[in-house]
Design a protein around this motif. Structure first.
Motif, PDB file in Angstrom:
ATOM      1  N   PRO A  25     -10.084   6.326  18.958  1.00 47.92           N
ATOM      2  CA  PRO A  25      -8.945   5.512  19.398  1.00 47.92           C
ATOM      3  C   PRO A  25      -9.126   4.027  19.053  1.00 47.92           C
ATOM      4  N   HIS A  26     -10.392   3.603  18.932  1.00 46.02           N
ATOM      5  CA  HIS A  26     -10.655   2.182  18.645  1.00 46.02           C
ATOM      6  C   HIS A  26     -10.106   1.748  17.286  1.00 46.02           C
ATOM      7  N   LEU A  27      -9.864   2.726  16.392  1.00 46.71           N
ATOM      8  CA  LEU A  27      -9.377   2.349  15.048  1.00 46.71           C
ATOM      9  C   LEU A  27      -7.896   1.953  15.065  1.00 46.71           C
ATOM     10  N   ASP A  28      -7.163   2.426  16.093  1.00 39.39           N
ATOM     11  CA  ASP A  28      -5.748   2.077  16.250  1.00 39.39           C
ATOM     12  C   ASP A  28      -4.954   2.252  14.941  1.00 39.39           C
ATOM     13  N   ILE A  29      -5.023   3.477  14.411  1.00 34.21           N
ATOM     14  CA  ILE A  29      -4.328   3.763  13.151  1.00 34.21           C
ATOM     15  C   ILE A  29      -3.127   4.657  13.426  1.00 34.21           C
ATOM     16  N   GLN A  30      -1.943   4.240  12.962  1.00 32.20           N
ATOM     17  CA  GLN A  30      -0.736   5.060  13.153  1.00 32.20           C
ATOM     18  C   GLN A  30      -0.429   5.884  11.912  1.00 32.20           C
ATOM     19  N   ASN A  31       0.483   6.871  12.129  1.00 23.98           N
ATOM     20  CA  ASN A  31       0.852   7.815  11.080  1.00 23.98           C
ATOM     21  C   ASN A  31       1.195   7.160   9.735  1.00 23.98           C
ATOM     22  N   GLY A  32       2.065   6.139   9.790  1.00 22.20           N
ATOM     23  CA  GLY A  32       2.565   5.511   8.561  1.00 22.20           C
ATOM     24  C   GLY A  32       1.463   4.862   7.734  1.00 22.20           C
ATOM     25  N   MET A  33       0.288   4.704   8.339  1.00 19.11           N
ATOM     26  CA  MET A  33      -0.799   4.054   7.595  1.00 19.11           C
ATOM     27  C   MET A  33      -1.575   5.049   6.736  1.00 19.11           C
ATOM     28  N   THR A  34      -1.350   6.349   6.974  1.00 21.75           N
ATOM     29  CA  THR A  34      -2.098   7.360   6.209  1.00 21.75           C
ATOM     30  C   THR A  34      -1.179   8.373   5.536  1.00 21.75           C
ATOM     31  N   MET A  35       0.122   8.208   5.697  1.00 24.69           N
ATOM     32  CA  MET A  35       1.059   9.176   5.121  1.00 24.69           C
ATOM     33  C   MET A  35       2.356   8.487   4.711  1.00 24.69           C
ATOM     34  N   ILE A  36       2.941   8.904   3.576  1.00 19.73           N
ATOM     35  CA  ILE A  36       4.216   8.345   3.129  1.00 19.73           C
ATOM     36  C   ILE A  36       5.297   9.370   3.431  1.00 19.73           C
ATOM     37  N   GLU A  37       6.178   9.043   4.375  1.00 18.81           N
ATOM     38  CA  GLU A  37       7.207  10.001   4.819  1.00 18.81           C
ATOM     39  C   GLU A  37       8.216  10.284   3.707  1.00 18.81           C
ATOM     40  N   LYS A  38       9.028  11.318   3.958  1.00 18.62           N
ATOM     41  CA  LYS A  38      10.079  11.712   3.016  1.00 18.62           C
ATOM     42  C   LYS A  38      10.986  10.514   2.690  1.00 18.62           C
ATOM     43  N   GLY A  39      11.291  10.332   1.431  1.00 20.66           N
ATOM     44  CA  GLY A  39      12.217   9.265   1.036  1.00 20.66           C
ATOM     45  C   GLY A  39      11.565   7.895   0.892  1.00 20.66           C
ATOM     46  N   GLN A  40      10.335   7.747   1.393  1.00 20.95           N
ATOM     47  CA  GLN A  40       9.677   6.444   1.272  1.00 20.95           C
ATOM     48  C   GLN A  40       8.816   6.371   0.010  1.00 20.95           C
ATOM     49  N   LYS A  41       8.560   5.147  -0.425  1.00 14.54           N
ATOM     50  CA  LYS A  41       7.703   4.937  -1.597  1.00 14.54           C
ATOM     51  C   LYS A  41       6.727   3.802  -1.307  1.00 14.54           C
ATOM     52  N   ARG A  42       5.663   3.737  -2.056  1.00 13.60           N
ATOM     53  CA  ARG A  42       4.710   2.632  -1.944  1.00 13.60           C
ATOM     54  C   ARG A  42       4.278   2.217  -3.343  1.00 13.60           C
ATOM     55  N   THR A  43       3.684   1.018  -3.438  1.00 10.23           N
ATOM     56  CA  THR A  43       3.095   0.655  -4.726  1.00 10.23           C
ATOM     57  C   THR A  43       1.761   1.390  -4.846  1.00 10.23           C
ATOM     58  N   LEU A  44       1.269   1.462  -6.083  1.00  8.61           N
ATOM     59  CA  LEU A  44      -0.013   2.128  -6.306  1.00  8.61           C
ATOM     60  C   LEU A  44      -1.117   1.450  -5.475  1.00  8.61           C
ATOM     61  N   GLU A  45      -1.032   0.127  -5.421  1.00  9.46           N
ATOM     62  CA  GLU A  45      -2.040  -0.636  -4.680  1.00  9.46           C
ATOM     63  C   GLU A  45      -2.012  -0.248  -3.201  1.00  9.46           C
ATOM     64  N   GLU A  46      -0.791  -0.129  -2.655  1.00 12.58           N
ATOM     65  CA  GLU A  46      -0.667   0.261  -1.243  1.00 12.58           C
ATOM     66  C   GLU A  46      -1.208   1.669  -1.014  1.00 12.58           C
ATOM     67  N   CYS A  47      -0.960   2.553  -2.000  1.00  8.11           N
ATOM     68  CA  CYS A  47      -1.470   3.930  -1.864  1.00  8.11           C
ATOM     69  C   CYS A  47      -2.992   3.922  -1.805  1.00  8.11           C
ATOM     70  N   PHE A  48      -3.617   3.162  -2.693  1.00  6.25           N
ATOM     71  CA  PHE A  48      -5.080   3.161  -2.696  1.00  6.25           C
ATOM     72  C   PHE A  48      -5.645   2.500  -1.435  1.00  6.25           C
ATOM     73  N   GLN A  49      -4.858   1.585  -0.841  1.00  4.35           N
ATOM     74  CA  GLN A  49      -5.243   0.998   0.436  1.00  4.35           C
ATOM     75  C   GLN A  49      -5.296   2.091   1.508  1.00  4.35           C
ATOM     76  N   MET A  50      -4.384   3.048   1.418  1.00 10.96           N
ATOM     77  CA  MET A  50      -4.345   4.133   2.403  1.00 10.96           C
ATOM     78  C   MET A  50      -5.633   4.948   2.376  1.00 10.96           C
ATOM     79  N   PHE A  51      -6.175   5.161   1.170  1.00 11.37           N
ATOM     80  CA  PHE A  51      -7.418   5.941   1.098  1.00 11.37           C
ATOM     81  C   PHE A  51      -8.565   5.204   1.797  1.00 11.37           C
ATOM     82  N   LYS A  52      -8.540   3.874   1.740  1.00  7.85           N
ATOM     83  CA  LYS A  52      -9.594   3.116   2.424  1.00  7.85           C
ATOM     84  C   LYS A  52      -9.496   3.352   3.932  1.00  7.85           C
TER      85      LYS A  52
END
Ligand SMILES: CC(C)=CCNc1ncnc2c1ncn2[C@@H]1O[C@H](COP(=O)(O)O)[C@@H](O)[C@H]1O
Ligand SMILES: [Zn+2]
Length: 352
Positions: A44-71
């Motif tokens: 719980p200390h990491l305080d990470i929400q869904n949108g930080m690890t998954m791209i919902e239907k209809g949404q897009k991200r830049t490649l840089e943002e995607c690789f940030q998600m893996f971190k």
């Protein structure tokens, strides 16, 4: 068929003509929401929400943002227990989607929670073993990933580990993947390690031309050569490179949703699926990161069927041809084909 009936037909298609092989799936990108919830309950200390690890239907991200998600995801999966849980859950989810043969890929990692690259690999293999003991109807193999970010030294280390496990695991470890942020480093730094891997008998699956203007790197890596190409989104920008890929007959791993959500392809009907399909070149559909991109392999087949107007027979052919591109032995290919042929009349009758 009315338009409504046609839509329903395509919607039902993947459920009846199911995919059989998944050959391009990154373990930490394949974590489902439900597994993520289990992991987060312990952190719980990491305080990470869904949108930080998954791209919902209809949404897009830049490649840089995607690789940030893996971190971020890597912060959540930093113990042996996490990697074991993730491996088992991902395998079960692919099995539930109908996949009978899976090549999972993952980057061996040292973590502050005591994992070493070696124990990381051992943990993934333990997850595969435990699933086998549970009698899941899926054959799982492991490709060790080289992350471009690590440069040539880490690549060498990873290839050494892969060679060791290739020899000791009776074909559970079958190959090496080159992946990671394509804008980082240069392919020339990996040619030696990848060539060494190949000499040892390991198979190579290389992400190539995932972003534009990488012709020089692509030419160098094609000379190694790879046994399969990941994405190859911008191969078509060079006629020389297309000719080489055709001549070498290298199968492509195509990941439609990944390319749309990562914005390297602007629309479904512009996906390079169409180009290679029309050429009759070998390729197969894959998920890449089913967790991050909120997809499933059957969904990828459905998207291809709808976008390129494929009937159940075409989808069937795509699915069975994928067996030819697996890294396991001819005997395994033969068994998979037999299994799939037995199911064919039943599946196609239900599709029509
Ligand atoms: C950002 C985006 C659109 C990604 C899709 N294409 C990708 N291209 C290159 N490497 C990848 C991609 N997806 C996942 N990976 C690699 O897989 C890793 C996550 O899985 P793992 O930790 O190896 O188990 C990432 O850190 C990255 O090194
Ligand atoms: Zn990938």
């Amino acid at each position: 068929m009315t338009e409504g009936e046609a839509l329903q037909f395509y919607r039902d298609l993947p459920k009846v003509v199911r995919p059989i092989t998944e050959l391009h799936a990154h373990l930490n990108g394949s974590i489902s929401t439900s597994t993520m919830k289990k992991l987060m309950a312990h952190k719980p200390h990491l305080d990470i929400q869904n949108g930080m690890t998954m791209i919902e239907k209809g949404q897009k991200r830049t490649l840089e943002e995607c690789f940030q998600m893996f971190k971020i995801i890597h912060q959540i999966t930093d113990t042996a227990e996490d990697i074991l849980l993730v491996t088992k859950d991902v395998i079960k989810e692919f099995a539930a989607d109908g996949v009978k043969y899976l090549e999972l890929r993952s980057t061996p990692r040292d973590t502050s929670m005591g994992l070493t690259k070696r124990s990381y690999v051992e943990t993934v293999l333990e997850g595969i073993k435990q699933c086998k003991e549970e009698d899941l109807d899926i054959d799982v193999r492991y490709l060790l990933s080289v992350d471009r970010r690590g440069g040539p030294t880490v690549a060498k280390e990873t290839v050494k580990l892969a060679e060791e496990f290739y020899c000791s695991t009776n074909e559970l470890v079958l190959g090496v993947d080159l992946s990671g942020d394509p804008s980082v480093g240069h392919g020339k730094d990996f040619v030696d390690s990848l060539s060494e891997a190949r000499r040892s008998g390991l198979k190579l699956a290389l992400h190539l031309s995932e972003i534009p203007n990488q012709e020089e790197e692509t030419e160098l890596l094609l000379a190694v050569p790879p046994d399969r190409i990941g994405h190859g989104t911008f191969l078509t920008a060079s006629t020389n490179i297309v000719e080489r890929v055709k001549q070498q007959n290298i199968p492509l791993e195509l990941c439609i949703t990944s390319n749309i959500k990562g914005q390297t392809v602007s629309a479904y009907d512009e996906h390079h699926f169409g180009f290679w399909y029309n050429l009759g070149h070998p390729f197969l559909l894959c998920t890449d990161d089913k967790g991050v991109f909120a997809t499933d392999l059957s969904v990828e087949y459905e998207i291809a069927a709808k976008t390129f107007n494929l009937n159940p027979d075409c989808i069937w052919d795509l699915s069975i041809k994928g067996i030819d591109y697996i890294f396991a032995s001819e005997g395994i290919k033969k068994n998979l084909k037999e299994k799939w042929m037995q199911l064919k009349p039943k599946l196609l009758r239900r599709a029509l």
